[in-house]
Design a protein around this motif. Structure first.
Motif, PDB file in Angstrom:
ATOM      1  N   VAL A  84      23.026 -15.330 -15.985  1.00 51.85           N
ATOM      2  CA  VAL A  84      22.043 -14.308 -16.365  1.00 51.85           C
ATOM      3  C   VAL A  84      20.629 -14.694 -15.945  1.00 51.85           C
ATOM      4  O   VAL A  84      20.266 -15.867 -15.916  1.00 51.85           O
ATOM      5  CB  VAL A  84      22.055 -14.047 -17.895  1.00 51.85           C
ATOM      6  N   ASP A  85      19.861 -13.703 -15.606  1.00 51.09           N
ATOM      7  CA  ASP A  85      18.419 -13.865 -15.440  1.00 51.09           C
ATOM      8  C   ASP A  85      17.787 -12.596 -16.015  1.00 51.09           C
ATOM      9  O   ASP A  85      17.613 -11.599 -15.317  1.00 51.09           O
ATOM     10  CB  ASP A  85      18.048 -14.085 -13.967  1.00 51.09           C
ATOM     11  N   PRO A  86      17.506 -12.625 -17.326  1.00 47.66           N
ATOM     12  CA  PRO A  86      17.094 -11.399 -18.034  1.00 47.66           C
ATOM     13  C   PRO A  86      15.816 -10.788 -17.466  1.00 47.66           C
ATOM     14  O   PRO A  86      15.638  -9.575 -17.508  1.00 47.66           O
ATOM     15  CB  PRO A  86      16.889 -11.875 -19.466  1.00 47.66           C
ATOM     16  N   CYS A  87      14.912 -11.632 -16.980  1.00 48.89           N
ATOM     17  CA  CYS A  87      13.705 -11.096 -16.328  1.00 48.89           C
ATOM     18  C   CYS A  87      13.535 -11.874 -15.030  1.00 48.89           C
ATOM     19  O   CYS A  87      12.826 -12.886 -14.982  1.00 48.89           O
ATOM     20  CB  CYS A  87      12.480 -11.231 -17.228  1.00 48.89           C
ATOM     21  N   GLU A  88      14.212 -11.431 -13.990  1.00 51.47           N
ATOM     22  CA  GLU A  88      14.107 -12.108 -12.692  1.00 51.47           C
ATOM     23  C   GLU A  88      12.809 -11.624 -12.040  1.00 51.47           C
ATOM     24  O   GLU A  88      12.622 -10.432 -11.796  1.00 51.47           O
ATOM     25  CB  GLU A  88      15.352 -11.795 -11.844  1.00 51.47           C
ATOM     26  N   GLY A  89      11.900 -12.564 -11.812  1.00 47.47           N
ATOM     27  CA  GLY A  89      10.589 -12.189 -11.291  1.00 47.47           C
ATOM     28  C   GLY A  89       9.606 -11.960 -12.428  1.00 47.47           C
ATOM     29  O   GLY A  89       9.006 -10.893 -12.548  1.00 47.47           O
ATOM     30  N   THR A  90       9.416 -12.991 -13.263  1.00 46.49           N
ATOM     31  CA  THR A  90       8.516 -12.820 -14.418  1.00 46.49           C
ATOM     32  C   THR A  90       7.067 -12.586 -13.969  1.00 46.49           C
ATOM     33  O   THR A  90       6.354 -11.795 -14.577  1.00 46.49           O
ATOM     34  CB  THR A  90       8.565 -14.060 -15.342  1.00 46.49           C
ATOM     35  N   PRO A 212      20.213 -21.217  -9.051  1.00 48.57           N
ATOM     36  CA  PRO A 212      20.891 -20.315 -10.001  1.00 48.57           C
ATOM     37  C   PRO A 212      20.816 -18.856  -9.544  1.00 48.57           C
ATOM     38  O   PRO A 212      21.803 -18.118  -9.605  1.00 48.57           O
ATOM     39  CB  PRO A 212      20.107 -20.523 -11.301  1.00 48.57           C
ATOM     40  N   GLU A 213      19.674 -18.457  -9.041  1.00 45.80           N
ATOM     41  CA  GLU A 213      19.506 -17.095  -8.511  1.00 45.80           C
ATOM     42  C   GLU A 213      20.444 -16.847  -7.332  1.00 45.80           C
ATOM     43  O   GLU A 213      20.862 -15.719  -7.087  1.00 45.80           O
ATOM     44  CB  GLU A 213      18.057 -16.878  -8.077  1.00 45.80           C
ATOM     45  N   GLY A 214      20.745 -17.921  -6.594  1.00 45.69           N
ATOM     46  CA  GLY A 214      21.663 -17.807  -5.459  1.00 45.69           C
ATOM     47  C   GLY A 214      23.062 -17.386  -5.890  1.00 45.69           C
ATOM     48  O   GLY A 214      23.735 -16.628  -5.198  1.00 45.69           O
TER      49      GLY A 214
HETATM   50 MG    MG Z   1      14.441 -15.911 -11.853  1.00 42.91          MG
END
Ligand code: MG
Ligand code: VTB
Ligand code: MG
Length: 334
Positions: A84-90, A212-214
């Protein structure tokens, strides 16, 4: 995993997107992140599943929620692993810039690579060039192959690269070839996934982002039959990041080895990063982006725009949802 679960995953990312979108443009990246985390976890808790966070907000002792190893969901039902990345690009969210989204990838138990919190060299291209390009080849070679496979002139190819010191050479190599570079300040997940669809104006993602984003990008691109490869980056001289100011190459290699990663230069294919029999991706726009719009708050409703990709029924569904408020008078399109 079944189709009902996939539908619920849409609601999970919608709720996370709405929560952090309330903080868009306020310059509060940590708060926006925390709001998304809380909302994502809350919506997950009512899903009938034995969910487990494989990639999340950090180690158990440093992240209060959605930490690695946390169990999520009702506690009964199918076993599901999550990245999970609840807010990708904070930063994008905090500055009201395009490309921030709430995302997750899901799979049957054990179907997502337990990526370390390292950097990763990435290559993403459309299905037509899958397996033809290779991350071991030079950018020049790959762009020529891409042009052939897509039937698009090199001068019309748009290559997304994160705007970082480490990519100075890469960017001049691409431009030297006559292709276009689209530098992004953040958000390489969205850029990678955009390569899976024609018409997004994005043909390729190259360069180094977070590992992780990968995995999340790989899950989506694997379902789409597109190309994604990743290779861990452990040399601070290559990553050129202030995050690694106190780290050494040797120390990083030792950390990888401790985590059980011995073949440190391995090239991971999308099918290895997201290897489960069933894999799904769900993303919802916080701010506007290449794939969908951001959250819009109206008097009587909140509108979200999302994408769910699933290997279960081989589909990619773009969904616009109107979340109607109590006592709403009008939810008409304006
Ligand atoms: Mg992120
Ligand atoms: C990368 C990228 C993400 O943050 O993690 C980046 O993959 C951070 O990279 O999409 P730096 O440490 O070089 O700044 C994002 O852009 C946003 O999470
Ligand atoms: Mg995050």
């Amino acid at each position: 995993m079944d189709r009902t679960l996939i539908q619920e995953l849409l609601e999970v990312v919608e709720q996370a997107a709405i929560a952090s979108a309330r903080l868009t443009g306020l310059g509060q990246k940590d708060e926006a992140d925390a709001a998304a985390v809380e909302a994502m976890r809350q919506r997950m808790s009512s899903i009938q599943m034995q969910g487990r966070i494989v990639i999340g907000e950090g180690e158990r002792d440093e992240a209060p929620m959605l930490y690695i190893g946390e169990e999520v969901g009702s506690g009964t039902g199918p076993g599901v692993d999550f990245a999970v990345d609840p807010c990708e690009g904070t930063n994008l969210c905090a500055n009201a810039q395009d490309g921030s989204m709430a995302v997750l990838a899901a799979s049957d138990r054990g179907g997502l690579f337990n990526a370390p919190d390292f950097y990763m060299k990435k290559l993403a291209v459309p299905p037509a060039a899958k397996g033809k390009v290779d991350i071991r080849k030079s950018a020049t070679e790959n762009i020529k192959i891409l042009s052939d496979c897509l039937g698009i002139a090199i001068s019309d190819l748009v290559i997304v690269v994160m705007d970082r010191a480490r990519h100075k050479g890469l960017i001049s190599e691409i431009r030297g070839l006559g292709a276009r570079v689209k530098p992004i300040s953040d958000g390489d997940v969205q850029a990678a996934i955009a390569c899976g669809f024609a018409g997004t104006g994005t043909h390729c993602l190259m360069g180094i982002g977070a590992a992780p984003e990968g995995v999340i990008s790989a899950a989506a691109l694997r379902c789409l039959g597109a190309h994604f490869q990743g290779q861990l980056v452990y040399d601070p001289a290559v990553a050129m990041t202030s995050e690694w100011a106190d780290y050494t190459k040797e120390g990083n290699i030792a950390r990888l080895n401790e985590m059980g990663i011995i073949d440190i230069d391995k090239v991971y294919e999308a099918e290895e990063l997201a290897s489960g029999a069933n894999v799904a991706f769900a993303g919802s726009g916080i701010t506007n982006g290449l794939l969908f719009k951001g959250v819009q708050f109206e008097r009587d409703c909140t509108r979200t725009s999302s994408l769910v990709i699933s290997s279960l029924d081989k589909s990619a569904r773009f969904t616009d949802t109107i979340h109607i408020k109590d006592n709403a008078q009008s939810i008409m399109l304006r």
